[in-house]
Design an enzyme around this catalytic site. Structure first.
Site, PDB file in Angstrom:
ATOM      1  N   SER A  89      26.943 -18.185 -28.796  1.00  0.00           N
ATOM      2  CA  SER A  89      25.669 -19.481 -28.346  1.00  0.00           C
ATOM      3  C   SER A  89      26.887 -20.292 -27.864  1.00  0.00           C
ATOM      4  O   SER A  89      27.694 -19.852 -27.553  1.00  0.00           O
ATOM      5  CB  SER A  89      25.081 -20.748 -29.396  1.00  0.00           C
ATOM      6  OG  SER A  89      26.104 -20.865 -30.529  1.00  0.00           O
ATOM      7  N   LEU A  90      26.212 -21.041 -27.078  1.00  0.00           N
ATOM      8  CA  LEU A  90      26.697 -21.732 -26.212  1.00  0.00           C
ATOM      9  C   LEU A  90      27.119 -23.752 -26.321  1.00  0.00           C
ATOM     10  O   LEU A  90      26.196 -24.283 -27.300  1.00  0.00           O
ATOM     11  CB  LEU A  90      25.995 -22.076 -25.285  1.00  0.00           C
ATOM     12  CG  LEU A  90      26.226 -20.814 -23.931  1.00  0.00           C
ATOM     13  CD1 LEU A  90      25.359 -21.235 -22.933  1.00  0.00           C
ATOM     14  CD2 LEU A  90      27.872 -20.707 -23.436  1.00  0.00           C
TER      15      LEU A  90
ATOM     16  N   ALA B 175       0.766  -1.335   0.192  1.00  0.00           N
ATOM     17  CA  ALA B 175      -0.367  -0.311   0.016  1.00  0.00           C
ATOM     18  C   ALA B 175       0.759   1.294  -0.040  1.00  0.00           C
ATOM     19  O   ALA B 175       0.720   2.427  -0.533  1.00  0.00           O
ATOM     20  CB  ALA B 175      -1.021   0.311   1.096  1.00  0.00           C
TER      21      ALA B 175
ATOM     22  N   ARG C  85      18.247 -11.513 -29.138  1.00  0.00           N
ATOM     23  CA  ARG C  85      19.374 -12.036 -29.188  1.00  0.00           C
ATOM     24  C   ARG C  85      19.072 -12.319 -31.142  1.00  0.00           C
ATOM     25  O   ARG C  85      20.387 -12.518 -31.455  1.00  0.00           O
ATOM     26  CB  ARG C  85      20.425 -13.434 -28.864  1.00  0.00           C
ATOM     27  CG  ARG C  85      21.266 -14.699 -29.039  1.00  0.00           C
ATOM     28  CD  ARG C  85      21.498 -15.937 -28.977  1.00  0.00           C
ATOM     29  NE  ARG C  85      21.945 -15.930 -29.223  1.00  0.00           N
ATOM     30  CZ  ARG C  85      22.072 -17.184 -30.713  1.00  0.00           C
ATOM     31  NH1 ARG C  85      21.063 -18.059 -30.249  1.00  0.00           N
ATOM     32  NH2 ARG C  85      23.828 -17.647 -30.274  1.00  0.00           N
TER      33      ARG C  85
ATOM     34  N   CYS D 257     -23.719 -35.437  -6.237  1.00  0.00           N
ATOM     35  CA  CYS D 257     -22.140 -35.988  -6.698  1.00  0.00           C
ATOM     36  C   CYS D 257     -21.254 -36.224  -5.674  1.00  0.00           C
ATOM     37  O   CYS D 257     -20.328 -35.375  -5.022  1.00  0.00           O
ATOM     38  CB  CYS D 257     -21.849 -35.561  -7.829  1.00  0.00           C
ATOM     39  SG  CYS D 257     -20.033 -36.792  -8.510  1.00  0.00           S
TER      40      CYS D 257
ATOM     41  N   CYS E  61     -22.972 -38.444 -15.661  1.00  0.00           N
ATOM     42  CA  CYS E  61     -21.461 -37.918 -14.849  1.00  0.00           C
ATOM     43  C   CYS E  61     -21.226 -39.480 -14.926  1.00  0.00           C
ATOM     44  O   CYS E  61     -22.384 -40.824 -14.272  1.00  0.00           O
ATOM     45  CB  CYS E  61     -20.936 -37.843 -13.446  1.00  0.00           C
ATOM     46  SG  CYS E  61     -20.222 -38.070 -12.600  1.00  0.00           S
TER      47      CYS E  61
ATOM     48  N   LYS F 217      22.018 -22.642 -15.617  1.00  0.00           N
ATOM     49  CA  LYS F 217      21.024 -22.042 -17.224  1.00  0.00           C
ATOM     50  C   LYS F 217      19.594 -22.088 -17.509  1.00  0.00           C
ATOM     51  O   LYS F 217      18.832 -22.555 -17.248  1.00  0.00           O
ATOM     52  CB  LYS F 217      21.507 -23.359 -18.207  1.00  0.00           C
ATOM     53  CG  LYS F 217      21.113 -23.288 -19.628  1.00  0.00           C
ATOM     54  CD  LYS F 217      22.072 -23.659 -20.747  1.00  0.00           C
ATOM     55  CE  LYS F 217      21.923 -23.789 -22.610  1.00  0.00           C
ATOM     56  NZ  LYS F 217      20.231 -23.119 -22.535  1.00  0.00           N
TER      57      LYS F 217
ATOM     58  N   GLU G  74      26.710 -21.117 -13.127  1.00  0.00           N
ATOM     59  CA  GLU G  74      25.438 -20.894 -13.178  1.00  0.00           C
ATOM     60  C   GLU G  74      24.227 -21.755 -13.654  1.00  0.00           C
ATOM     61  O   GLU G  74      24.896 -22.117 -14.248  1.00  0.00           O
ATOM     62  CB  GLU G  74      25.229 -19.540 -12.917  1.00  0.00           C
ATOM     63  CG  GLU G  74      25.758 -18.994 -14.899  1.00  0.00           C
ATOM     64  CD  GLU G  74      26.731 -17.698 -15.666  1.00  0.00           C
ATOM     65  OE1 GLU G  74      27.201 -16.941 -14.266  1.00  0.00           O
ATOM     66  OE2 GLU G  74      26.298 -17.427 -16.267  1.00  0.00           O
TER      67      GLU G  74
ATOM     68  N   GLU H  10      19.254 -13.071 -19.640  1.00  0.00           N
ATOM     69  CA  GLU H  10      17.978 -14.379 -20.307  1.00  0.00           C
ATOM     70  C   GLU H  10      16.035 -13.167 -19.757  1.00  0.00           C
ATOM     71  O   GLU H  10      16.345 -13.735 -18.106  1.00  0.00           O
ATOM     72  CB  GLU H  10      18.213 -15.565 -20.008  1.00  0.00           C
ATOM     73  CG  GLU H  10      19.398 -16.529 -20.759  1.00  0.00           C
ATOM     74  CD  GLU H  10      18.877 -17.226 -21.314  1.00  0.00           C
ATOM     75  OE1 GLU H  10      17.821 -17.843 -21.498  1.00  0.00           O
ATOM     76  OE2 GLU H  10      19.673 -17.515 -22.414  1.00  0.00           O
TER      77      GLU H  10
HETATM   78  O1  D41 Z   1      20.947 -19.098 -18.311  1.00  0.00           O
HETATM   79  C1  D41 Z   1      22.004 -18.897 -19.735  1.00  0.00           C
HETATM   80  N1  D41 Z   1      20.691 -19.245 -20.422  1.00  0.00           N
HETATM   81  C2  D41 Z   1      22.894 -18.462 -20.447  1.00  0.00           C
HETATM   82  C3  D41 Z   1      22.762 -18.330 -21.336  1.00  0.00           C
HETATM   83  C4  D41 Z   1      23.993 -17.950 -19.679  1.00  0.00           C
HETATM   84  N2  D41 Z   1      23.941 -18.727 -17.627  1.00  0.00           N
HETATM   85  N3  D41 Z   1      24.873 -17.929 -19.635  1.00  0.00           N
HETATM   86  C5  D41 Z   1      25.689 -18.034 -21.328  1.00  0.00           C
HETATM   87  N4  D41 Z   1      26.284 -17.464 -21.865  1.00  0.00           N
HETATM   88  C6  D41 Z   1      26.793 -17.202 -22.514  1.00  0.00           C
HETATM   89  C7  D41 Z   1      28.006 -16.787 -23.361  1.00  0.00           C
HETATM   90  C8  D41 Z   1      29.494 -17.385 -22.219  1.00  0.00           C
HETATM   91  C9  D41 Z   1      28.356 -17.111 -24.757  1.00  0.00           C
HETATM   92  C10 D41 Z   1      28.542 -15.382 -23.182  1.00  0.00           C
HETATM   93  C11 D41 Z   1      24.752 -17.943 -22.017  1.00  0.00           C
HETATM   94  C12 D41 Z   1      24.612 -17.169 -23.330  1.00  0.00           C
HETATM   95  N5  D41 Z   1      26.106 -17.549 -23.919  1.00  0.00           N
HETATM   96  C13 D41 Z   1      23.522 -17.401 -24.697  1.00  0.00           C
HETATM   97  N6  D41 Z   1      21.962 -17.680 -24.622  1.00  0.00           N
HETATM   98  C14 D41 Z   1      21.736 -17.839 -25.403  1.00  0.00           C
HETATM   99  C15 D41 Z   1      22.727 -17.979 -26.691  1.00  0.00           C
HETATM  100  C16 D41 Z   1      24.105 -17.919 -25.846  1.00  0.00           C
END
Ligand code: D41
Length: 685
Positions: free
Chosen positions: A83-84, A35, A139, A439, A415, A118, A116, A176
């Site tokens: 990409s990864l 509030a 992206r 029922c 039913c 994903k 970390e 993300e």
């Molecule tokens: O959490 C994720 N999806 C994630 C994506 C993450 N934790 N780290 C990421 N690090 C990278 C780099 C190392 C290339 C900078 C990423 C992605 N890339 C990524 N997400 C989609 C394409 C690439």
């Protein structure tokens, strides 16, 4: 008010709202009630209405209201968004680590990695010029994406402006966008009630929401954001490690994963993967693996890239949560609101760690949309602890000749439990048994829901017992539970004197509850736990809720027209009012009238705050234990807090507790408070 005064007040308000926004949406640790936040926001909006030329695009008032677009513009990424590469097995991870060590010329070293989660979302880039958010882009193919700035502005955890005095002239943050599991469930529940579009998973929901041309729709979808790194940055000296960059981003108020960790060597990576996997289902968002990055940025630069992916990072994926199987039959369950829920009986298949042999099909619209037929080969998905779902049909494998479309009303004109007519109300997605509480299926489900752990929590009142109680005509409504006595219960099948006594005690104990649990327990259609909590907080008392009309109900956060109508209809039903009255007369009560009753239990009157991850108790469990012992759990630390219970990676709450001199417990400490050492009590007979 003079112009200069208005300008000064606007600045102060914006800074204050930005701060509370960060506490609420990023740290999940608000320090003022909703509030009060609303009041600040209203003052800002009113002042801006009086001084329209003082409105700035980074004002917290500007998150919503932008005009719909015709199409998205194109954004070329100045630095490609790479990409990864993926790893699926421990051996893949070991091979990645070996390549890193060899390429760095340190074959015997244990490399330091930043690990970390994903996030299963959509990668985006945010551009800040002089600390102001100027552009946000998807992206896309990594080289160019779409300009979704207006949509990203609606995401509350994305800062519109940066607060530090020394913000870089230019900063690109990458991360993300995703939808939290609970927001996803709520979105789908609402959509189902309306017969609207249902999303297969949070990722699709996030993607669909981010790609809306009308930002006002995105604003209603509750997206969130987590940063995972940076792109182009100018004019600041960066920390030398990835972990340092993430800490820096957190200080700039970007959301970053609390689960991030620095580990050593391949053993460290694999241990992290296991730990994260064990906690995966308790996380508020979906992840599909872990990402490992060489922590040292100079080493990252040395490693460079192959093709379009960096050599210094890899995504370690969890095994698929989707499998193929065959629909052997489609049957229905009759739920507590009489809804006939179609269920696909599946050839058993192992997916996401369990054997799945049923999947809900929700309603006729869902069957039509997915066009699931008996005999079809389907993709089954089990994400976390949610009920398995059919993602889609593999049309190539449909038997020949084609089985007919499945129509619930045609298969179940009456039913299957009570023989009452089955009807589909105009505009509703569900078909219902018209038998109401006549029922037995509906009565039984209503009772089981009422007694369930997160509702009134009557321990020991399971399906078998409810079956007997209803079939013998002993219990018609939840209020009847409170009239049961020992001889009646002990006379039931498989009920010894002792278990009857235990059940009676559990029923008695359930009388002391919370308003939120009570509302949830009523089983109002479309009112889940979250909505029940919102209603309890908003109205504060049952009488206030009972007095609310549809309009008043819509004032509650997250209650839309469908849910409001559903609550109003339920409460307008005399039978339901009667049951509520009977429950209160039976002695069911909550903190509203706590003044008259002192809560029982060893923690009575004590307020706790939880922070960090406890070694064995989930947050819910810890909260339930404290509440069961008469204590209260609060979201923020204040002078009124009696104890802070801290686990691994505690948040700022721990600092605050220490600053205020509030006792801090670990899990063991909490448990010992819950069960103080046995003392002999004087009993006068
Ligand atoms: O959490 C994720 N999806 C994630 C994506 C993450 N934790 N780290 C990421 N690090 C990278 C780099 C190392 C290339 C900078 C990423 C992605 N890339 C990524 N997400 C989609 C394409 C690439």
């Amino acid at each position: 008010m003079r112009r200069e005064e208005a300008e000064a007040r606007l600045n102060a308000l914006r800074a204050e709202i930005d701060y509370h926004n960060h506490r609420y949406y990023v740290l999940d640790d608000p320090v003022i009630p909703d509030a009060e936040y609303d009041r600040l926001m209203r003052e800002l909006v009113d002042l801006e209405a009086a001084w329209p030329d003082l409105v700035t695009p980074d004002s917290p008032s500007q998150r919503v209201g932008a005009q719909p677009l015709k199409e998205f513009g194109e954004v070329r990424h100045r630095m490609p968004m790479l990409s990864l590469n993926n790893a699926f097995t421990d051996a893949d991870v070991a091979a990645f680590d070996r390549r890193v060590r060899e390429a760095l010329g340190r074959p015997d070293a244990a490399i330091e990695y930043a690990a970390e989660p994903k996030f299963d979302g959509l990668a985006i880039a945010l551009h800040y010029e002089q600390g102001r958010l100027v552009q946000g882009a998807t992206r896309g193919d990594g080289y160019s994406g779409e300009d979704v700035t207006a949509n990203l502005r609606t995401v509350h955890s994305i800062p519109l402006r940066l607060r530090e005095a020394d913000v870089p002239p230019w900063l690109e943050v990458r991360g993300e966008v995703l939808m939290l599991k609970r927001d996803f469930q709520r979105l789908n529940e609402e959509a189902r009630a309306r017969g609207g579009k249902v999303f297969a998973n949070p990722r699709n929901a996030a993607a669909g929401s981010l790609r809306q041309l009308d930002p006002n729709i995105t604003a209603q979808r509750r997206l969130t954001f987590f940063a995972y790194g940076i792109g182009r940055v100018e004019g600041v000296e960066l920390p030398p490690t990835h972990a340092g960059i993430m800490d820096w981003l957190a200080r700039l108020r970007f959301p970053v994963a609390a689960e991030r960790r620095v580990v050593n060597g391949v053993d460290g990576l694999l241990a992290y993967f296991r730990e994260l996997g064990a906690r995966r289902h308790d996380l508020p968002y979906e992840i599909d693996g872990a990402v490992y990055k060489v922590n040292d940025l100079a080493d990252q630069a040395r490693l460079g890239f192959v093709a379009r992916a960096p050599r210094f990072a890899i995504a370690h994926k969890y095994p698929a949560q989707e499998e193929l199987t065959v629909v052997e039959a489609i049957e229905v369950n009759v739920g507590r609101t009489g809804a006939l829920t179609p269920v696909a009986r599946l050839r058993p298949v192992f997916v996401g760690g369990v054997t799945v042999s049923n999947a809900t099909l929700h309603n006729q619209d869902e069957i039509d949309r997915k066009d699931v037929r008996v005999g079809d080969t389907v993709i089954v998905r089990r994400a976390g602890d949610v009920i398995p779902e059919i993602v889609g049909v593999v049309l190539d494998r449909r038997p020949k000749p084609e089985p007919p479309r499945f129509d619930i009303l045609q298969h179940y004109p009456v039913c299957p439990v009570c023989g009452s007519r089955v009807v589909r109300a105009e505009g509703e997605a569900v078909v219902r048994c018209s038998g109401g509480l006549y029922c037995p299926a509906q009565r039984k489900q209503a009772l089981l829901h009422f007694a369930s752990r997160r509702a009134m929590d009557v321990e020991g009142l399971g399906e078998k017992l409810v079956d007997q109680l209803v079939d013998l005509g002993l219990v018609h409504t939840p209020a009847d539970l409170y009239r049961l006595d020992l001889p009646t219960l002990a006379g039931l099948e498989r009920m010894a004197q002792k278990s009857a006594g235990n059940l009676l005690a559990a029923i008695e104990k359930s009388k002391h509850t919370t308003l939120a649990r009570f509302i949830y327990a009523l089983g109002i259609p479309n009112v889940g736990e979250a909505t029940a909590g919102d209603l309890a907080r908003h109205f504060g008392s049952l009488d206030a809720l009972l007095a609310a009309d549809v309009e008043a109900l819509q004032q509650v956060q997250d209650v839309g027209p469908v849910v409001a109508r559903s609550i109003a209809d339920f409460l307008a039903e005399p039978h339901n009012r009667q049951v509520i009255g009977a429950l209160r007369s039976a002695g069911v009560h909550w903190a509203e009238d706590a003044g008259q009753r002192t809560p029982a239990g060893p923690l009575a009157g004590k307020t706790f705050v939880l922070t960090g991850t406890l070694p064995s108790l989930a947050r819910d469990q810890a909260r339930d234990l404290i509440e069961a012992a008469g204590g209260k759990v609060s979201g923020s630390v204040s002078k009124k807090t009696d104890y802070v219970v801290a686990g691994a990676d505690p948040g700022s709450k721990l600092d605050k507790a220490q600053a205020l001199g509030i006792p801090v417990l670990d899990e063991a400490g909490l448990l010992s408070l819950l069960s103080p050492p046995e003392t002999t009590q004087d009993r006068s007979v």
